[in-house]
Motif scaffolding. Structure first.
Motif, PDB file in Angstrom:
ATOM      1  N   LEU A 161      21.733   5.756   4.226  1.00  7.97           N
ATOM      2  CA  LEU A 161      20.837   4.893   3.443  1.00  7.97           C
ATOM      3  C   LEU A 161      19.826   5.722   2.663  1.00  7.97           C
ATOM      4  O   LEU A 161      19.511   5.405   1.504  1.00  7.97           O
ATOM      5  CB  LEU A 161      20.115   3.914   4.362  1.00  7.97           C
ATOM      6  N   GLU A 162      19.283   6.766   3.282  1.00  7.40           N
ATOM      7  CA  GLU A 162      18.340   7.625   2.566  1.00  7.40           C
ATOM      8  C   GLU A 162      18.997   8.246   1.331  1.00  7.40           C
ATOM      9  O   GLU A 162      18.388   8.293   0.253  1.00  7.40           O
ATOM     10  CB  GLU A 162      17.836   8.730   3.495  1.00  7.40           C
ATOM     11  N   LEU A 163      20.221   8.717   1.489  1.00  5.65           N
ATOM     12  CA  LEU A 163      20.931   9.306   0.351  1.00  5.65           C
ATOM     13  C   LEU A 163      21.197   8.269  -0.736  1.00  5.65           C
ATOM     14  O   LEU A 163      21.142   8.574  -1.931  1.00  5.65           O
ATOM     15  CB  LEU A 163      22.243   9.932   0.825  1.00  5.65           C
ATOM     16  N   TYR A 164      21.475   7.048  -0.312  1.00  2.68           N
ATOM     17  CA  TYR A 164      21.692   5.990  -1.295  1.00  2.68           C
ATOM     18  C   TYR A 164      20.421   5.766  -2.119  1.00  2.68           C
ATOM     19  O   TYR A 164      20.455   5.756  -3.357  1.00  2.68           O
ATOM     20  CB  TYR A 164      22.105   4.693  -0.608  1.00  2.68           C
ATOM     21  N   PHE A 165      19.297   5.573  -1.430  1.00  5.38           N
ATOM     22  CA  PHE A 165      18.043   5.330  -2.141  1.00  5.38           C
ATOM     23  C   PHE A 165      17.660   6.520  -3.021  1.00  5.38           C
ATOM     24  O   PHE A 165      17.027   6.349  -4.059  1.00  5.38           O
ATOM     25  CB  PHE A 165      16.918   5.051  -1.149  1.00  5.38           C
ATOM     26  N   ASP A 166      18.047   7.709  -2.612  1.00  5.67           N
ATOM     27  CA  ASP A 166      17.664   8.904  -3.346  1.00  5.67           C
ATOM     28  C   ASP A 166      18.464   9.092  -4.625  1.00  5.67           C
ATOM     29  O   ASP A 166      17.945   9.624  -5.613  1.00  5.67           O
ATOM     30  CB  ASP A 166      17.849  10.130  -2.451  1.00  5.67           C
ATOM     31  N   TRP A 167      19.754   8.642  -4.655  1.00  8.60           N
ATOM     32  CA  TRP A 167      20.619   9.000  -5.763  1.00  8.60           C
ATOM     33  C   TRP A 167      21.263   7.823  -6.496  1.00  8.60           C
ATOM     34  O   TRP A 167      22.049   8.034  -7.422  1.00  8.60           O
ATOM     35  CB  TRP A 167      21.725   9.942  -5.277  1.00  8.60           C
ATOM     36  N   CYS A 168      20.944   6.591  -6.115  1.00  6.32           N
ATOM     37  CA  CYS A 168      21.523   5.473  -6.870  1.00  6.32           C
ATOM     38  C   CYS A 168      20.773   5.302  -8.197  1.00  6.32           C
ATOM     39  O   CYS A 168      19.618   5.703  -8.339  1.00  6.32           O
ATOM     40  CB  CYS A 168      21.474   4.177  -6.061  1.00  6.32           C
ATOM     41  N   THR A 169      21.443   4.697  -9.164  1.00  6.46           N
ATOM     42  CA  THR A 169      20.857   4.483 -10.492  1.00  6.46           C
ATOM     43  C   THR A 169      20.297   3.074 -10.575  1.00  6.46           C
ATOM     44  O   THR A 169      21.038   2.096 -10.495  1.00  6.46           O
ATOM     45  CB  THR A 169      21.918   4.692 -11.586  1.00  6.46           C
ATOM     46  N   PHE A 170      18.985   2.945 -10.739  1.00  9.34           N
ATOM     47  CA  PHE A 170      18.329   1.644 -10.790  1.00  9.34           C
ATOM     48  C   PHE A 170      18.254   1.081 -12.200  1.00  9.34           C
ATOM     49  O   PHE A 170      18.116  -0.131 -12.380  1.00  9.34           O
ATOM     50  CB  PHE A 170      16.921   1.739 -10.197  1.00  9.34           C
ATOM     51  N   SER A 171      18.273   1.943 -13.177  1.00 10.23           N
ATOM     52  CA  SER A 171      18.314   1.514 -14.573  1.00 10.23           C
ATOM     53  C   SER A 171      18.864   2.678 -15.371  1.00 10.23           C
ATOM     54  O   SER A 171      18.893   3.808 -14.872  1.00 10.23           O
ATOM     55  CB  SER A 171      16.912   1.130 -15.077  1.00 10.23           C
ATOM     56  N   ALA A 204       8.774   1.538 -12.979  1.00  9.36           N
ATOM     57  CA  ALA A 204       8.667   0.088 -13.114  1.00  9.36           C
ATOM     58  C   ALA A 204       7.288  -0.432 -12.758  1.00  9.36           C
ATOM     59  O   ALA A 204       6.782  -1.358 -13.406  1.00  9.36           O
ATOM     60  CB  ALA A 204       9.730  -0.592 -12.238  1.00  9.36           C
ATOM     61  N   PHE A 205       6.667   0.141 -11.724  1.00 15.42           N
ATOM     62  CA  PHE A 205       5.426  -0.452 -11.207  1.00 15.42           C
ATOM     63  C   PHE A 205       4.294   0.553 -11.000  1.00 15.42           C
ATOM     64  O   PHE A 205       3.195   0.157 -10.612  1.00 15.42           O
ATOM     65  CB  PHE A 205       5.708  -1.167  -9.871  1.00 15.42           C
ATOM     66  N   GLY A 206       4.544   1.830 -11.233  1.00 17.06           N
ATOM     67  CA  GLY A 206       3.485   2.820 -11.089  1.00 17.06           C
ATOM     68  C   GLY A 206       3.043   3.041  -9.659  1.00 17.06           C
ATOM     69  O   GLY A 206       1.875   3.384  -9.422  1.00 17.06           O
ATOM     70  N   GLN A 258       8.618  -6.726  -5.878  1.00 11.70           N
ATOM     71  CA  GLN A 258       8.989  -5.494  -6.570  1.00 11.70           C
ATOM     72  C   GLN A 258      10.283  -4.917  -6.000  1.00 11.70           C
ATOM     73  O   GLN A 258      11.140  -4.432  -6.746  1.00 11.70           O
ATOM     74  CB  GLN A 258       7.854  -4.472  -6.440  1.00 11.70           C
ATOM     75  N   SER A 259      10.434  -4.981  -4.686  1.00 14.20           N
ATOM     76  CA  SER A 259      11.650  -4.477  -4.046  1.00 14.20           C
ATOM     77  C   SER A 259      12.869  -5.254  -4.510  1.00 14.20           C
ATOM     78  O   SER A 259      13.909  -4.673  -4.857  1.00 14.20           O
ATOM     79  CB  SER A 259      11.515  -4.563  -2.521  1.00 14.20           C
ATOM     80  N   VAL A 260      12.753  -6.571  -4.520  1.00 14.27           N
ATOM     81  CA  VAL A 260      13.870  -7.403  -4.953  1.00 14.27           C
ATOM     82  C   VAL A 260      14.179  -7.150  -6.419  1.00 14.27           C
ATOM     83  O   VAL A 260      15.351  -7.109  -6.826  1.00 14.27           O
ATOM     84  CB  VAL A 260      13.561  -8.892  -4.706  1.00 14.27           C
ATOM     85  N   TYR A 261      13.148  -6.968  -7.232  1.00 12.10           N
ATOM     86  CA  TYR A 261      13.347  -6.696  -8.656  1.00 12.10           C
ATOM     87  C   TYR A 261      14.210  -5.450  -8.858  1.00 12.10           C
ATOM     88  O   TYR A 261      15.152  -5.450  -9.662  1.00 12.10           O
ATOM     89  CB  TYR A 261      11.989  -6.513  -9.340  1.00 12.10           C
ATOM     90  N   LEU A 262      13.898  -4.381  -8.129  1.00 12.98           N
ATOM     91  CA  LEU A 262      14.645  -3.141  -8.293  1.00 12.98           C
ATOM     92  C   LEU A 262      16.058  -3.252  -7.730  1.00 12.98           C
ATOM     93  O   LEU A 262      17.028  -2.824  -8.362  1.00 12.98           O
ATOM     94  CB  LEU A 262      13.892  -1.990  -7.619  1.00 12.98           C
ATOM     95  N   VAL A 263      16.182  -3.833  -6.550  1.00 10.87           N
ATOM     96  CA  VAL A 263      17.502  -3.951  -5.925  1.00 10.87           C
ATOM     97  C   VAL A 263      18.425  -4.833  -6.753  1.00 10.87           C
ATOM     98  O   VAL A 263      19.642  -4.626  -6.790  1.00 10.87           O
ATOM     99  CB  VAL A 263      17.363  -4.484  -4.488  1.00 10.87           C
ATOM    100  N   ALA A 264      17.856  -5.809  -7.458  1.00 11.21           N
ATOM    101  CA  ALA A 264      18.670  -6.717  -8.272  1.00 11.21           C
ATOM    102  C   ALA A 264      19.355  -5.997  -9.428  1.00 11.21           C
ATOM    103  O   ALA A 264      20.272  -6.545 -10.045  1.00 11.21           O
ATOM    104  CB  ALA A 264      17.810  -7.862  -8.812  1.00 11.21           C
TER     105      ALA A 264
END
Length: 230
Positions: A152-162, A175-177, A187-193
């Motif tokens: 999961l850490e690797l996923y959060f580190d290297w996935c493309t959010f935009s 996105a939110f500073g 904010q979490s749901v916004y990014l994961v979406a």
């Protein structure tokens, strides 16, 4: 003479295959203690920026999973892989549903398969079949050699959010500073979406699609027992 030449060629190919296999195993095992400094996608991104005379900041690894907001992790699991902590890399129930489904765009990639893709493989449109083969080979190794939390850490580190934004750290700041550990539920749901296809869900003309996906994720988060995580 011909047979001798063939035997030499076969031995050489076998030696190369064994060496490549050992290198892959070592590389996967190293991810348990070392954050990868780059990926094929990040190299491509920096090459494009260099050609455009742009300077990108170094990719900073994300905080450990224990410091990320629980609602961020829960949003990801319900959206991408609700049985992540139950399966061993392949969600056979979801694969069966995809096989029986008439939805052309529906997929069954687990978080582990996406980590294999994001960290090790090229994601260009012309390499779909080889990439899928690579995912199938790498996914069992990731599950065998790494913990679920590390995956999961690797996923959060290297996935493309935009487009152009890799990793939860960069996504949260753009996105939110804020730092990733400061993200609230919305904010979490916004990014994961935006996942797993930011071009589809977070493109310039995707606001309705993104809003609908946010509502879907929130409804799944509110459902009792949606995710079984330790």
């Amino acid at each position: 003479m011909v047979m001798r030449w063939l035997r030499r060629r076969v031995r050489r190919l076998v030696a190369w295959a064994v060496a490549a296999g050992v290198a892959v195993v070592v590389a996967v095992a190293a991810l348990g203690v070392v954050d990868p400094p780059f990926t094929p996608r990040s190299i491509y991104r920096r090459a494009v920026a260099l050609l455009a005379w742009q300077r990108l900041p170094p990719h900073a690894p994300t905080v450990t999973l224990g410091r990320l907001p629980r609602h961020l992790v829960r949003a990801l699991l319900v959206a991408e892989d609700a049985r992540f902590y139950q399966h061993h890399g392949f969600d056979w129930e979801e694969i069966r549903k995809v096989a029986e489904s008439e939805e052309i765009a529906r997929g069954a990639s687990t978080i582990t398969m996406q980590v294999a893709r994001n960290v090790f493989l090229w994601t260009g449109p012309r390499v779909r079949a080889p990439r899928k083969a690579g995912e199938v080979l790498l996914t069992p190794l990731l599950e065998l050699l790494l913990t679920k939390n590390r995956i999961l850490e690797l996923y959060f580190d290297w996935c493309t959010f935009s487009p152009g934004t890799i990793g939860i750290g960069e996504a949260a700041r753009k996105a939110f500073g804020v730092a990733p550990e400061e993200l609230d539920v919305t904010q979490s749901v916004y990014l994961v979406a935006c996942l797993p296809n930011p071009d589809l869900y977070c493109g310039e003309k995707s606001s309705r699609r993104h809003a609908a996906r946010m509502r879907w994720i929130r409804s799944r988060m509110n459902a009792a027992g949606a995710v079984a995580a330790p």
